[in-house]
Design a protein around this motif. Structure first.
Motif, PDB file in Angstrom:
ATOM      1  N   LEU A   1      48.165  70.887  20.756  1.00  0.00           N
ATOM      2  CA  LEU A   1      46.902  70.159  20.853  1.00  0.00           C
ATOM      3  C   LEU A   1      46.381  69.791  19.477  1.00  0.00           C
ATOM      4  CD1 LEU A   1      44.295  69.194  22.205  1.00  0.00           C
ATOM      5  CD2 LEU A   1      43.527  71.567  22.293  1.00  0.00           C
ATOM      6  N   VAL A   2      46.432  70.755  18.555  1.00  0.00           N
ATOM      7  CA  VAL A   2      45.941  70.497  17.202  1.00  0.00           C
ATOM      8  C   VAL A   2      46.773  69.412  16.528  1.00  0.00           C
ATOM      9  CG1 VAL A   2      45.661  71.491  14.896  1.00  0.00           C
ATOM     10  CG2 VAL A   2      44.992  72.800  16.917  1.00  0.00           C
ATOM     11  N   GLU A   3      48.083  69.455  16.711  1.00  0.00           N
ATOM     12  CA  GLU A   3      48.964  68.474  16.084  1.00  0.00           C
ATOM     13  C   GLU A   3      48.792  67.088  16.689  1.00  0.00           C
ATOM     14  OE1 GLU A   3      52.792  70.144  16.623  1.00  0.00           O
ATOM     15  OE2 GLU A   3      52.614  71.573  14.952  1.00  0.00           O
ATOM     16  N   ALA A   4      48.560  67.038  18.011  1.00  0.00           N
ATOM     17  CA  ALA A   4      48.500  65.741  18.689  1.00  0.00           C
ATOM     18  C   ALA A   4      47.127  65.105  18.617  1.00  0.00           C
ATOM     19  CB  ALA A   4      48.911  65.912  20.158  1.00  0.00           C
ATOM     20  N   GLY A   5      46.077  65.938  18.570  1.00  0.00           N
ATOM     21  CA  GLY A   5      44.734  65.394  18.635  1.00  0.00           C
ATOM     22  C   GLY A   5      44.281  65.308  20.087  1.00  0.00           C
ATOM     23  N   ASP A   6      42.965  65.304  20.300  1.00  0.00           N
ATOM     24  CA  ASP A   6      42.419  65.372  21.653  1.00  0.00           C
ATOM     25  C   ASP A   6      42.889  64.236  22.542  1.00  0.00           C
ATOM     26  OD1 ASP A   6      41.126  67.650  20.981  1.00  0.00           O
ATOM     27  OD2 ASP A   6      39.188  66.704  20.600  1.00  0.00           O
ATOM     28  N   VAL A   7      42.824  63.003  22.051  1.00  0.00           N
ATOM     29  CA  VAL A   7      43.171  61.854  22.884  1.00  0.00           C
ATOM     30  C   VAL A   7      44.648  61.894  23.246  1.00  0.00           C
ATOM     31  CG1 VAL A   7      43.279  59.356  23.032  1.00  0.00           C
ATOM     32  CG2 VAL A   7      41.310  60.451  21.936  1.00  0.00           C
ATOM     33  N   SER A   8      45.507  62.093  22.261  1.00  0.00           N
ATOM     34  CA  SER A   8      46.943  62.127  22.521  1.00  0.00           C
ATOM     35  C   SER A   8      47.295  63.290  23.436  1.00  0.00           C
ATOM     36  CB  SER A   8      47.712  62.239  21.199  1.00  0.00           C
ATOM     37  OG  SER A   8      47.485  61.120  20.386  1.00  0.00           O
ATOM     38  N   TRP A   9      46.652  64.451  23.231  1.00  0.00           N
ATOM     39  CA  TRP A   9      46.960  65.611  24.062  1.00  0.00           C
ATOM     40  C   TRP A   9      46.584  65.350  25.517  1.00  0.00           C
ATOM     41  CZ3 TRP A   9      49.931  69.461  24.658  1.00  0.00           C
ATOM     42  CH2 TRP A   9      49.618  70.476  25.570  1.00  0.00           C
ATOM     43  N   SER A  10      45.469  64.686  25.763  1.00  0.00           N
ATOM     44  CA  SER A  10      45.081  64.357  27.138  1.00  0.00           C
ATOM     45  C   SER A  10      46.148  63.521  27.817  1.00  0.00           C
ATOM     46  CB  SER A  10      43.739  63.606  27.147  1.00  0.00           C
ATOM     47  OG  SER A  10      42.708  64.415  26.641  1.00  0.00           O
ATOM     48  N   ASP A  11      46.710  62.575  27.076  1.00  0.00           N
ATOM     49  CA  ASP A  11      47.772  61.734  27.627  1.00  0.00           C
ATOM     50  C   ASP A  11      49.026  62.549  27.908  1.00  0.00           C
ATOM     51  OD1 ASP A  11      46.101  59.576  27.420  1.00  0.00           O
ATOM     52  OD2 ASP A  11      46.926  58.882  25.504  1.00  0.00           O
ATOM     53  N   VAL A  12      49.365  63.429  26.968  1.00  0.00           N
ATOM     54  CA  VAL A  12      50.558  64.273  27.141  1.00  0.00           C
ATOM     55  C   VAL A  12      50.397  65.178  28.354  1.00  0.00           C
ATOM     56  CG1 VAL A  12      51.873  66.182  26.133  1.00  0.00           C
ATOM     57  CG2 VAL A  12      51.245  64.219  24.717  1.00  0.00           C
ATOM     58  N   LEU A  13      49.237  65.793  28.474  1.00  0.00           N
ATOM     59  CA  LEU A  13      49.000  66.725  29.579  1.00  0.00           C
ATOM     60  C   LEU A  13      48.981  65.996  30.916  1.00  0.00           C
ATOM     61  CD1 LEU A  13      48.535  69.701  30.086  1.00  0.00           C
ATOM     62  CD2 LEU A  13      46.076  69.297  29.928  1.00  0.00           C
ATOM     63  N   ALA A  14      48.400  64.803  30.942  1.00  0.00           N
ATOM     64  CA  ALA A  14      48.376  64.021  32.184  1.00  0.00           C
ATOM     65  C   ALA A  14      49.793  63.664  32.627  1.00  0.00           C
ATOM     66  CB  ALA A  14      47.548  62.752  31.987  1.00  0.00           C
TER      67      ALA A  14
END
Length: 281
Positions: A141-154
């Motif tokens: 999450l820290v490496e990806a950032g909030d927006v990117s992490w939301s996309d990854v998790l989705a």
């Protein structure tokens, strides 16, 4: 009247839940139970996920034999009992063991209602349970950032749903970044775990999984039972990219030539020592 005495060492019925056991005997039209709560046991942590509800709705009447037990009542009051204390605890409470010694008690009220009136255990089936979880997701999450992490998790959740459907399973819960799914056969659960792990790796994610077969109670769209807790404990013992299974799984698929490797003994909270295996396909 019977000439043969009843004995808790050979009870008429034994109930086993995470961190607590009850030996029940029927005598003179009554049920009497010897209850043993392990250190660290708490109703809201160990029983609530199995039976539902916010509070234990059983009335407990009994006597403490050894150790200490505490109760948080719905109105905010707390009660604590030790050896030789006779107690009457009203419905609507959270019970727990006090200290590092098991709490042992004899009860003649409360044991039949302890597991939610046992209503939640009426519709029971044998099922294979699959738990998955992401390892080091905070770092990702820290490496990806909030927006990117939301996309990854989705995308990961979408993958979990599609793979579960492909292997004819049913998702029960997707809390956090993992899932709980049930299958009618261990092989499908194992193949689904492999597929989810592979898809996660393609996204730069590390997945761990646990598979356990046991009897569960169907409760609407959910499942309850000791097996659910044990499956979660198996998953929690797995390392990143590892699929751990309980002893029940290799036993059910014996003869199919599936690749299992023994991983030795693990201490699973509430279940004692268990031998676990890794599925290495």
């Amino acid at each position: 009247m019977t000439d043969t005495p009843k004995n808790f060492a050979n009870p008429d019925e034994a109930l086993h839940f995470p961190g607590i056991t009850e030996a029940l005997v029927e005598i003179a039209g009554m049920t009497v139970a010897r209850t043993v709560q392990d250190p660290g046991w708490r109703w809201s942590t160990d029983m609530k996920p199995l039976v539902g509800g916010e509070w234990c709705e059983a009335r407990h009447v009994g006597v403490m034999i050894s150790g200490r037990a505490g109760f948080l009542l719905r109105d905010g009051r707390t009660l604590e009992f030790g050896p030789d204390d006779v107690y009457d605890v009203p419905p609507g409470h959270d019970g727990y063991t006090v200290g590092e010694e098991p709490a042992v008690m004899i009860e003649w009220s409360g044991m039949r209602a302890f597991a939610g009136g046992r209503a939640a255990f009426d519709d029971r089936v044998l099922a294979t349970l699959l738990f998955t979880d992401l390892v080091d997701s905070t770092t990702t999450l820290v490496e990806a950032g909030d927006v990117s992490w939301s996309d990854v998790l989705a995308l990961h959740h979408q993958t979990m749903r599609s793979e579960t459907e492909r292997f004819r399973g049913r998702i029960v819960d997707t809390a956090g970044d993992g899932l709980l799914a049930i299958f009618d056969a261990p092989v499908r659960a194992l193949r689904c775990a492999v597929a989810i792990r592979s898809a996660g790796a393609a996204q730069g994610l590390r997945v761990r999984a646990g598979v356990h077969a046991g009897e569960v109670a169907m409760a609407g769209d959910g499942v309850r039972g000791v097996a659910v807790h044990e499956a979660a404990r198996v998953m929690a013992a797995a390392a990143a990219d590892e699929i751990l299974v309980s002893e029940s799984v290799p036993a059910l698929v014996a003869g199919l030539g599936l690749p299992f490797e023994p991983r030795g003994e693990y201490e699973l909270k509430g279940f004692g020592t268990r031998v676990l295996f890794a599925y290495v396909d």
